[in-house]
Design a protein around this motif. Structure first.
Motif, PDB file in Angstrom:
ATOM      1  N   GLY A 255      42.884 -45.728   7.987  1.00  0.00           N
ATOM      2  CA  GLY A 255      44.409 -44.909   8.323  1.00  0.00           C
ATOM      3  C   GLY A 255      45.287 -45.391   7.112  1.00  0.00           C
ATOM      4  N   TRP A 256      44.921 -46.002   6.166  1.00  0.00           N
ATOM      5  CA  TRP A 256      46.116 -46.748   5.098  1.00  0.00           C
ATOM      6  C   TRP A 256      46.518 -45.307   4.295  1.00  0.00           C
ATOM      7  CZ3 TRP A 256      47.571 -51.667   4.817  1.00  0.00           C
ATOM      8  CH2 TRP A 256      47.045 -52.553   5.517  1.00  0.00           C
ATOM      9  N   ARG A 257      47.661 -45.435   3.992  1.00  0.00           N
ATOM     10  CA  ARG A 257      48.307 -44.226   3.255  1.00  0.00           C
ATOM     11  C   ARG A 257      48.878 -44.802   1.840  1.00  0.00           C
ATOM     12  NH1 ARG A 257      53.749 -43.443   3.712  1.00  0.00           N
ATOM     13  NH2 ARG A 257      54.813 -44.516   5.498  1.00  0.00           N
ATOM     14  N   LYS A 258      48.863 -43.902   0.822  1.00  0.00           N
ATOM     15  CA  LYS A 258      49.573 -44.476  -0.310  1.00  0.00           C
ATOM     16  C   LYS A 258      51.143 -44.805  -0.159  1.00  0.00           C
ATOM     17  CE  LYS A 258      46.355 -42.819  -3.771  1.00  0.00           C
ATOM     18  NZ  LYS A 258      46.174 -42.002  -4.868  1.00  0.00           N
ATOM     19  N   ALA A 259      51.629 -45.668  -1.065  1.00  0.00           N
ATOM     20  CA  ALA A 259      52.898 -45.986  -0.955  1.00  0.00           C
ATOM     21  C   ALA A 259      53.661 -46.305  -2.120  1.00  0.00           C
ATOM     22  CB  ALA A 259      53.321 -47.290   0.102  1.00  0.00           C
ATOM     23  N   ASN A 260      54.795 -45.995  -2.358  1.00  0.00           N
ATOM     24  CA  ASN A 260      55.441 -46.054  -3.571  1.00  0.00           C
ATOM     25  C   ASN A 260      56.467 -47.473  -3.550  1.00  0.00           C
ATOM     26  OD1 ASN A 260      57.786 -45.604  -2.275  1.00  0.00           O
ATOM     27  ND2 ASN A 260      57.557 -43.302  -2.684  1.00  0.00           N
ATOM     28  N   THR A 261      57.187 -47.841  -4.435  1.00  0.00           N
ATOM     29  CA  THR A 261      57.984 -48.911  -4.736  1.00  0.00           C
ATOM     30  C   THR A 261      58.827 -48.850  -3.590  1.00  0.00           C
ATOM     31  OG1 THR A 261      57.612 -48.950  -7.079  1.00  0.00           O
ATOM     32  CG2 THR A 261      59.539 -50.324  -6.092  1.00  0.00           C
ATOM     33  N   ASN A 262      59.401 -47.942  -3.156  1.00  0.00           N
ATOM     34  CA  ASN A 262      60.580 -47.787  -2.185  1.00  0.00           C
ATOM     35  C   ASN A 262      60.180 -48.106  -0.808  1.00  0.00           C
ATOM     36  OD1 ASN A 262      62.571 -47.058  -3.829  1.00  0.00           O
ATOM     37  ND2 ASN A 262      62.004 -44.870  -3.851  1.00  0.00           N
ATOM     38  N   ASP A 263      58.809 -47.767  -0.727  1.00  0.00           N
ATOM     39  CA  ASP A 263      58.080 -48.087   0.605  1.00  0.00           C
ATOM     40  C   ASP A 263      57.704 -49.553   1.066  1.00  0.00           C
ATOM     41  OD1 ASP A 263      58.292 -45.255   1.376  1.00  0.00           O
ATOM     42  OD2 ASP A 263      56.313 -44.723   0.255  1.00  0.00           O
ATOM     43  N   THR A 300      46.959 -49.332  -7.161  1.00  0.00           N
ATOM     44  CA  THR A 300      47.444 -48.513  -5.862  1.00  0.00           C
ATOM     45  C   THR A 300      47.983 -49.367  -4.879  1.00  0.00           C
ATOM     46  OG1 THR A 300      45.829 -46.937  -6.882  1.00  0.00           O
ATOM     47  CG2 THR A 300      47.058 -46.412  -4.715  1.00  0.00           C
ATOM     48  N   THR A 301      48.975 -49.033  -4.279  1.00  0.00           N
ATOM     49  CA  THR A 301      49.517 -49.870  -3.095  1.00  0.00           C
ATOM     50  C   THR A 301      49.412 -49.011  -1.834  1.00  0.00           C
ATOM     51  OG1 THR A 301      51.762 -49.057  -3.494  1.00  0.00           O
ATOM     52  CG2 THR A 301      51.025 -51.186  -4.456  1.00  0.00           C
ATOM     53  N   TYR A 302      49.173 -49.253  -0.658  1.00  0.00           N
ATOM     54  CA  TYR A 302      49.134 -48.750   0.472  1.00  0.00           C
ATOM     55  C   TYR A 302      49.669 -49.757   1.771  1.00  0.00           C
ATOM     56  CZ  TYR A 302      45.023 -46.530  -1.613  1.00  0.00           C
ATOM     57  OH  TYR A 302      44.037 -45.657  -2.449  1.00  0.00           O
ATOM     58  N   ILE A 303      50.260 -48.766   2.565  1.00  0.00           N
ATOM     59  CA  ILE A 303      50.808 -49.489   3.768  1.00  0.00           C
ATOM     60  C   ILE A 303      50.094 -48.770   5.083  1.00  0.00           C
ATOM     61  CG2 ILE A 303      52.767 -50.073   2.791  1.00  0.00           C
ATOM     62  CD1 ILE A 303      54.032 -47.193   3.942  1.00  0.00           C
ATOM     63  N   HIS A 304      50.447 -49.381   6.167  1.00  0.00           N
ATOM     64  CA  HIS A 304      49.668 -48.808   7.542  1.00  0.00           C
ATOM     65  C   HIS A 304      50.724 -49.014   8.941  1.00  0.00           C
ATOM     66  CE1 HIS A 304      46.704 -48.545  10.801  1.00  0.00           C
ATOM     67  NE2 HIS A 304      46.027 -48.208   9.954  1.00  0.00           N
ATOM     68  N   HIS A 305      50.762 -48.122   9.729  1.00  0.00           N
ATOM     69  CA  HIS A 305      51.688 -48.093  10.629  1.00  0.00           C
ATOM     70  C   HIS A 305      51.759 -49.045  11.674  1.00  0.00           C
ATOM     71  CE1 HIS A 305      49.168 -46.063  13.145  1.00  0.00           C
ATOM     72  NE2 HIS A 305      48.627 -45.301  12.312  1.00  0.00           N
ATOM     73  N   ASP A 306      50.253 -49.424  11.618  1.00  0.00           N
ATOM     74  CA  ASP A 306      49.982 -50.603  12.713  1.00  0.00           C
ATOM     75  C   ASP A 306      50.190 -52.082  12.236  1.00  0.00           C
ATOM     76  OD1 ASP A 306      49.416 -48.650  14.671  1.00  0.00           O
ATOM     77  OD2 ASP A 306      47.260 -48.612  14.006  1.00  0.00           O
ATOM     78  N   PHE A 307      50.004 -51.964  10.935  1.00  0.00           N
ATOM     79  CA  PHE A 307      50.563 -53.420  10.341  1.00  0.00           C
ATOM     80  C   PHE A 307      51.690 -53.299   9.484  1.00  0.00           C
ATOM     81  CE2 PHE A 307      45.996 -52.822  10.788  1.00  0.00           C
ATOM     82  CZ  PHE A 307      45.738 -53.790  11.888  1.00  0.00           C
ATOM     83  N   PRO A 308      52.900 -53.424   9.827  1.00  0.00           N
ATOM     84  CA  PRO A 308      54.254 -53.153   9.112  1.00  0.00           C
ATOM     85  C   PRO A 308      54.531 -54.126   8.186  1.00  0.00           C
ATOM     86  CG  PRO A 308      54.963 -53.662  11.426  1.00  0.00           C
ATOM     87  CD  PRO A 308      53.139 -53.612  11.555  1.00  0.00           C
ATOM     88  N   SER A 309      53.717 -55.281   8.301  1.00  0.00           N
ATOM     89  CA  SER A 309      54.119 -56.571   7.380  1.00  0.00           C
ATOM     90  C   SER A 309      53.021 -56.649   6.337  1.00  0.00           C
ATOM     91  CB  SER A 309      54.411 -57.722   8.005  1.00  0.00           C
ATOM     92  OG  SER A 309      53.252 -58.269   8.729  1.00  0.00           O
ATOM     93  N   THR A 310      52.096 -55.664   6.010  1.00  0.00           N
ATOM     94  CA  THR A 310      50.790 -55.774   5.254  1.00  0.00           C
ATOM     95  C   THR A 310      50.870 -54.755   4.212  1.00  0.00           C
ATOM     96  OG1 THR A 310      49.593 -56.633   7.164  1.00  0.00           O
ATOM     97  CG2 THR A 310      48.451 -56.170   5.246  1.00  0.00           C
ATOM     98  N   ILE A 311      50.615 -55.276   2.975  1.00  0.00           N
ATOM     99  CA  ILE A 311      50.508 -54.361   1.915  1.00  0.00           C
ATOM    100  C   ILE A 311      48.876 -54.445   1.271  1.00  0.00           C
ATOM    101  CG2 ILE A 311      51.045 -53.904  -0.552  1.00  0.00           C
ATOM    102  CD1 ILE A 311      54.001 -55.028   0.383  1.00  0.00           C
ATOM    103  N   LYS A 312      48.185 -53.391   1.321  1.00  0.00           N
ATOM    104  CA  LYS A 312      47.190 -53.199   0.458  1.00  0.00           C
ATOM    105  C   LYS A 312      46.951 -52.869  -0.926  1.00  0.00           C
ATOM    106  CE  LYS A 312      42.825 -50.767   0.924  1.00  0.00           C
ATOM    107  NZ  LYS A 312      42.021 -49.806   1.798  1.00  0.00           N
TER     108      LYS A 312
END
Length: 487
Positions: A255-263, A300-312
């Protein structure tokens, strides 16, 4: 110099065992590796080609693909040279393992060379049985008087070192890098940095001992024993038994989704280069700067709604692969509230499970990139001089790819022509088969009619023959009755 100056600075006369343990063993090193007393490794000295074919074969190293001899060195934990042994041949019978076994084995009583026997006696007289030496992976299977600290290797069927193995390997490499830097400093002398004339082989051991003695006497120590090093060692010890839970949580999540710099800017805490250096290590930063040159390959960076402090972060290209489809690593970084003190990370590389002694260079590169992205800064170009040196180097890759594509298109055209030829030939064969079938049908019809005519004639002949036979039979019966009546 070899008789008066050298014994004062290297060898068993200059270093006694108690002196080695109490004055030449930094506190932080003893904390990481309690029983270690010294480091061992070998170095190469390139020599000219010999006209003696037997010696030439034994001095040719297949690993380096060159003519050389080897020197086995022992360095104390503070960076002082204890002694230098050799020279040894560089064939398969004189690798690091066998050289050290010859020096350390208690069962070896007979030596062909008296000088080798004297070296072994000096070594055994200085160090005790419970002492341990630090070596690289080439010494992992050594059997002798002393045990060794060696880095762990990946077992068959595994892709990564376990957390415990990765942490222990980090403790060893943190200390063992001193002997590599020592070899680098010795090779600043032009004599051993260039190809040595074979005429110097009889005295090359003496020259190396003199250089080690000069290094001990006039150069600074390679390993410092200060409060910062001790503090870092205590942190490593406290994290040795810590398990990496990022692999079981974030790395297994979907469920990881792509994120930009602002995210991601709101997730990244504020930290500077000094914080990265303390958290990751100086050498890791050097490698990370080179990895940042691969950012153009679409990190490519990703974020996850269940892990708000983690970046992939994905698509971190490995520096060990040169194929068209190189191996790429994935990094997960979980940030804490207090800069890097409670930050956790995991990488898919060989040492990605490590929790002690800093992070791998992929995580370090990601931390440097995230720091610049948070501040909307452009990532500076590192090692620009190294890149500029290859400006005039020619590359035939484009030509090879063009020829490869041309060959593929040519092969495709030939395949199409072959298919067309096969199709036309199959059509012709089908037409021939149909015409042959028609002719065969006509012939079979003629044969059938002929056979029918033959059958009718045969039946007529058979019928006439039957009638003739019947007439003869009746005549015979009549003649027989006539004779009976006459009698």
């Amino acid at each position: 110099m070899s008789e008066l100056y050298v014994p004062k600075h290297i060898g068993s006369q200059a270093f006694q065992r108690n002196n080695i343990i109490h004055k030449h063993s930094p506190t932080w090193v003893k904390l990481l590796l309690p029983n270690a007393v010294a480091m061992i490794d070998s170095t190469y000295i390139y020599i000219e080609k010999s006209w003696n074919f037997n010696n030439q074969k034994r001095r040719y190293c297949q690993h380096k693909a060159d003519n050389l001899v080897k020197m086995m060195a022992i360095m104390l934990l503070d960076g002082k040279w204890f002694n230098m042994y050799g020279p040894y041949y560089s064939d398969g019978y004189n690798n690091d393992e066998l050289i050290w076994n010859t020096l350390s084995d208690d069962n070896v009583e007979i030596h062909e060379n008296k000088y080798l026997f004297a070296q072994r006696q000096q070594l055994h007289a200085t160090f005790a049985t419970n002492d341990m030496f630090i070596g690289d992976r080439g010494f992992s299977r050594c059997k002798g008087k002393w045990s060794l600290y060696t880095p762990d290797s990946i077992c068959k069927g595994e892709k990564q070192l376990s957390t415990a193995k990765a942490n222990q390997t980090r403790c060893i490499t943190r200390v063992r890098n001193a002997i590599e830097r020592g070899f680098g400093r010795l090779k600043q002398w032009k004599f051993i940095d260039s190809v040595v004339n074979t005429e110097f082989l009889p005295i090359i051991s003496v020259i190396m001992k003199i250089l080690c003695a000069v290094d001990n006497a006039y150069f600074s120590e390679l390993v410092e024993d200060n409060d910062d090093a001790l503090t870092n060692a205590k942190v490593i010890i406290s994290n040795l038994q810590m398990e990496n839970d990022v692999i079981s949580l974030e790395a297994n999540a979907i469920g990881w989704r792509k994120a930009n710099t602002n995210d991601i800017s709101t997730i990244i805490p504020s930290y500077d280069d000094n914080d990265i250096k303390k958290f990751c290590g100086e050498y890791s930063i050097r490698i990370a700067h080179a990895y940042l040159g691969h950012i153009q390959q679409q990190w490519t960076t990703y974020i996850h709604h269940d892990f708000p402090s983690t970046i992939k972060i994905t698509n971190i290209v490995s520096r060990y692969k040169t194929t068209a489809n190189p191996k790429k690593h994935i990094v997960w970084i979980r940030f804490g509230q207090n800069k890097h003190n409670d930050t956790a990370s995991y990488c898919t590389c060989k040492s990605g499970l490590r929790t002690a002694g800093g992070t791998c260079s992929h995580v370090t590169a990601a931390l440097i990139a995230l720091k610049h992205w948070k501040n909307n800064e452009k990532i500076p170009s590192f090692y620009t001089t190294a890149a500029a040196l290859f400006t005039n180097v020619l590359d035939c890759t484009a030509y090879k790819r063009t020829n490869k594509n041309r060959k593929i298109s040519t092969d495709d055209d030939e395949t199409i022509r072959n298919i067309e030829n096969q199709t036309s030939s199959s059509d012709e064969s089908e037409n021939e088969e149909s015409s042959n079938e028609e002719s065969e049908n006509e012939e079979s019809t003629d044969e059938e009619s002929t056979s029918d005519e033959l059958t009718n004639d045969e039946l007529t002949n058979e019928a006439s023959e039957d009638n003739t036979n019947n007439e003869y039979a009746k005549k015979d019966q009549y003649d027989l009755r006539k004779r009976l009546r006459t009698v």
